[in-house]
Design an enzyme around this catalytic site. Structure first.
Site, PDB file in Angstrom:
ATOM      1  N   GLY A  46       0.828  -1.219   0.000  1.00 28.23           N
ATOM      2  CA  GLY A  46       0.000   0.000   0.000  1.00 28.23           C
ATOM      3  C   GLY A  46       0.850   1.251   0.000  1.00 28.23           C
ATOM      4  N   HIS A  52       4.663   1.719  -7.950  1.00 30.59           N
ATOM      5  CA  HIS A  52       3.644   0.656  -7.941  1.00 30.59           C
ATOM      6  C   HIS A  52       2.787   0.737  -9.203  1.00 30.59           C
ATOM      7  CE1 HIS A  52       4.051   1.391  -3.396  1.00 30.59           C
ATOM      8  NE2 HIS A  52       4.428   0.138  -3.540  1.00 30.59           N
ATOM      9  N   GLN A  76       7.971  -9.516   7.878  1.00 30.10           N
ATOM     10  CA  GLN A  76       9.199  -8.982   7.282  1.00 30.10           C
ATOM     11  C   GLN A  76       9.729  -7.749   8.020  1.00 30.10           C
ATOM     12  OE1 GLN A  76       7.134  -8.313   3.461  1.00 30.10           O
ATOM     13  NE2 GLN A  76       8.252  -6.386   3.320  1.00 30.10           N
ATOM     14  N   ASP A 184      13.827  -3.119  -5.345  1.00 30.07           N
ATOM     15  CA  ASP A 184      14.113  -4.187  -4.383  1.00 30.07           C
ATOM     16  C   ASP A 184      14.694  -5.369  -5.157  1.00 30.07           C
ATOM     17  OD1 ASP A 184      12.622  -3.038  -1.867  1.00 30.07           O
ATOM     18  OD2 ASP A 184      11.301  -2.725  -3.566  1.00 30.07           O
ATOM     19  N   GLN A 187      15.148  -8.858  -3.658  1.00 29.34           N
ATOM     20  CA  GLN A 187      13.848  -9.494  -3.463  1.00 29.34           C
ATOM     21  C   GLN A 187      13.369 -10.179  -4.740  1.00 29.34           C
ATOM     22  OE1 GLN A 187      10.447  -7.554  -1.314  1.00 29.34           O
ATOM     23  NE2 GLN A 187       9.819  -6.980  -3.354  1.00 29.34           N
ATOM     24  N   VAL A 214      11.296   3.348 -10.782  1.00 27.54           N
ATOM     25  CA  VAL A 214      10.753   4.665 -11.141  1.00 27.54           C
ATOM     26  C   VAL A 214      11.339   5.696 -10.175  1.00 27.54           C
ATOM     27  CG1 VAL A 214       8.645   6.044 -11.369  1.00 27.54           C
ATOM     28  CG2 VAL A 214       8.635   3.621 -12.020  1.00 27.54           C
ATOM     29  N   SER A 225       7.398   4.156  -0.629  1.00 27.26           N
ATOM     30  CA  SER A 225       6.371   4.540   0.354  1.00 27.26           C
ATOM     31  C   SER A 225       7.026   5.220   1.549  1.00 27.26           C
ATOM     32  CB  SER A 225       5.599   3.312   0.831  1.00 27.26           C
ATOM     33  OG  SER A 225       5.040   2.633  -0.272  1.00 27.26           O
ATOM     34  N   ARG A 226       8.235   4.769   1.891  1.00 26.15           N
ATOM     35  CA  ARG A 226       8.918   5.328   3.067  1.00 26.15           C
ATOM     36  C   ARG A 226       9.399   6.761   2.831  1.00 26.15           C
ATOM     37  NH1 ARG A 226      10.605  -0.315   4.094  1.00 26.15           N
ATOM     38  NH2 ARG A 226       9.833  -0.879   6.169  1.00 26.15           N
TER      39      ARG A 226
HETATM   40  P1  AMP Z   1       6.219  -2.276  -1.500  1.00 26.09           P
HETATM   41  O1  AMP Z   1       4.827  -1.762  -1.421  1.00 26.09           O
HETATM   42  O2  AMP Z   1       7.255  -1.287  -1.074  1.00 26.09           O
HETATM   43  O3  AMP Z   1       6.381  -3.637  -0.863  1.00 26.09           O
HETATM   44  O4  AMP Z   1       6.525  -2.499  -3.040  1.00 26.09           O
HETATM   45  C1  AMP Z   1       5.696  -3.287  -3.841  1.00 26.09           C
HETATM   46  C2  AMP Z   1       6.346  -3.508  -5.173  1.00 26.09           C
HETATM   47  O5  AMP Z   1       6.588  -2.255  -5.804  1.00 26.09           O
HETATM   48  C3  AMP Z   1       7.725  -4.206  -5.050  1.00 26.09           C
HETATM   49  O6  AMP Z   1       7.872  -5.109  -6.129  1.00 26.09           O
HETATM   50  C4  AMP Z   1       8.687  -3.058  -5.189  1.00 26.09           C
HETATM   51  O7  AMP Z   1       9.964  -3.442  -5.678  1.00 26.09           O
HETATM   52  C5  AMP Z   1       7.953  -2.190  -6.192  1.00 26.09           C
HETATM   53  N1  AMP Z   1       8.446  -0.809  -6.118  1.00 26.09           N
HETATM   54  C6  AMP Z   1       8.583  -0.024  -5.029  1.00 26.09           C
HETATM   55  N2  AMP Z   1       9.122   1.162  -5.363  1.00 26.09           N
HETATM   56  C7  AMP Z   1       9.339   1.125  -6.698  1.00 26.09           C
HETATM   57  C8  AMP Z   1       9.890   2.051  -7.643  1.00 26.09           C
HETATM   58  N3  AMP Z   1      10.321   3.244  -7.301  1.00 26.09           N
HETATM   59  N4  AMP Z   1       9.963   1.658  -8.943  1.00 26.09           N
HETATM   60  C9  AMP Z   1       9.534   0.430  -9.342  1.00 26.09           C
HETATM   61  N5  AMP Z   1       8.996  -0.473  -8.492  1.00 26.09           N
HETATM   62  C10 AMP Z   1       8.907  -0.133  -7.193  1.00 26.09           C
END
Ligand code: AMP
Length: 335
Positions: A46, A52, A76, A184, A187, A214, A225-226
């Site tokens: 979220g 995302h 996690q 990530d 991951q 991105v 998100s952080r």
């Molecule tokens: P998260 O909500 O942070 O667990 O991220 C969900 C998915 O979005 C994961 O596959 C992340 O690697 C991807 N994600 C997060 N930030 C970015 C970004 N800036 N560019 C591309 N994918 C992202």
């Protein structure tokens, strides 16, 4: 009550169906099988942003149907980490999902997210879950030998929590294809290996796609998100991480030695940190690593064209940021 969502909590309204239980999602998925529709999947915690949304658009344009999950996974987060304060912006997330559309191939209409999966912690962890690993009971997934380097070196247990929740999400959604972000990178690569080791068919390992990071068009900061934790002053200096990785990238090309390249990068970061300090912002490096994308072993010396993951993490005030660049040939990693 904790900020973790219980099944009884009333959700904001959404024109996209929201599934709160594994059973209800499975019923939806059965119908997709019967209709022989491909199902793309994007897993998130979220607090959605354009990173995302870019994954979502990849999925929408390449699959008949798309599921996006929103689940803040307690397994996690270490007990010392930010589970209780992790940004939760459900109303804005739903609005963003409703606005995100791609053209439906060979028709006049548009594709939109088909289903939002927001399971409860109880549904996802039937044996219960504590953040303290020593007190955990039940079944967990560990990708042995691939979770202790890079980000895993700073966050022991993190990838065990990630692999466990993603296995559960894959079992619930049974995606044809799934999309993860390069931000990530460890991951994505670890999960691809997990799909292979566990002989998963939904998704098959080759159907787990890692898509480019991105970034802010202004200064290259990777969206996260952080980033919502950053104060305006912190934000001014947050791009130091990406800039430092780029200094390291150039030094690697010129000096062809990991230690020298990282030394140069850290010297650059020190300069940026002094400028930040003058603004009242404390920057603290966590790590800069260079690793082989297949083995995750440290890479020491330059080999023309060979892919290397250059990754880094640092604290800007109270916010921990991560980023990476793929050096050399990224074919077979991204896409
Ligand atoms: P998260 O909500 O942070 O667990 O991220 C969900 C998915 O979005 C994961 O596959 C992340 O690697 C991807 N994600 C997060 N930030 C970015 C970004 N800036 N560019 C591309 N994918 C992202």
């Amino acid at each position: 009550m904790s900020r973790l969502l219980a099944a009884s909590v009333t959700l904001p309204t959404s024109t996209i169906p929201i599934f709160r239980t594994v059973a209800s999602l499975r019923e939806w998925r059965r119908k997709a099988y019967l209709e022989q529709k491909s199902v793309g999947f994007v897993a998130t915690m979220g607090a959605l942003h354009d990173g995302h949304i870019s994954l979502l658009k990849h999925s929408l344009s390449r699959n008949d149907l798309t599921v996006l999950s929103i689940f803040v996974n307690p397994a996690q987060f270490a007990p010392t980490e930010d589970l209780s304060t992790y940004p939760r912006t459900l109303e804005a997330d739903l609005a963003l999902l409703e606005q995100t559309k791609v053209p439906e191939p060979s028709t006049e209409s548009e594709r939109i997210t088909s289903a939002i999966f927001m399971p409860t912690v109880q549904d996802m962890y039937p044996s219960g879950i504590t953040q303290d690993v020593s007190g955990q009971k039940g079944t967990f997934i560990e990708v042995k030998g691939y979770g202790h380097q890079m980000e895993g070196g700073s966050r022991p247990g993190f990838f065990r929590g990630v692999a466990t929740v993603v296995t559960k999400l894959f079992n619930a959604v049974e995606p044809t294809d799934t999309y993860f972000g390069q931000k990530d990178i460890q991951q994505g690569l670890l999960l691809r290996r997990m799909c292979r080791d566990l002989l998963l068919s939904h998704p098959e390992p080759g159907h787990l796609h890692i898509m480019p990071t991105v970034r802010s068009p202004v200064d290259g900061l990777a969206l996260s998100s952080r980033n919502a934790y950053l104060s305006p002053n912190d934000r001014k200096h947050a791009s130091s991480l990406y800039a430092t990785l780029n200094v390291c990238k150039d030094a690697w090309r010129d000096l062809r030695d990991k230690n020298l390249a990282i030394e140069k990068a850290l010297a650059y970061l020190k300069e940026r940190s002094s400028a930040a300090e003058a603004d009242g912002v404390l920057i603290k490096p966590d790590y800069i690593h260079m690793n082989d994308p297949d083995t995750f072993d440290d890479v020491q010396t330059y080999e023309e064209g060979k892919a290397v993951i250059l990754s880094g993490a640092m604290w800007v005030g109270k916010t921990r940021l991560i980023d990476n660049i793929i050096l050399g040939n990224a074919e077979g990693i991204l896409g």
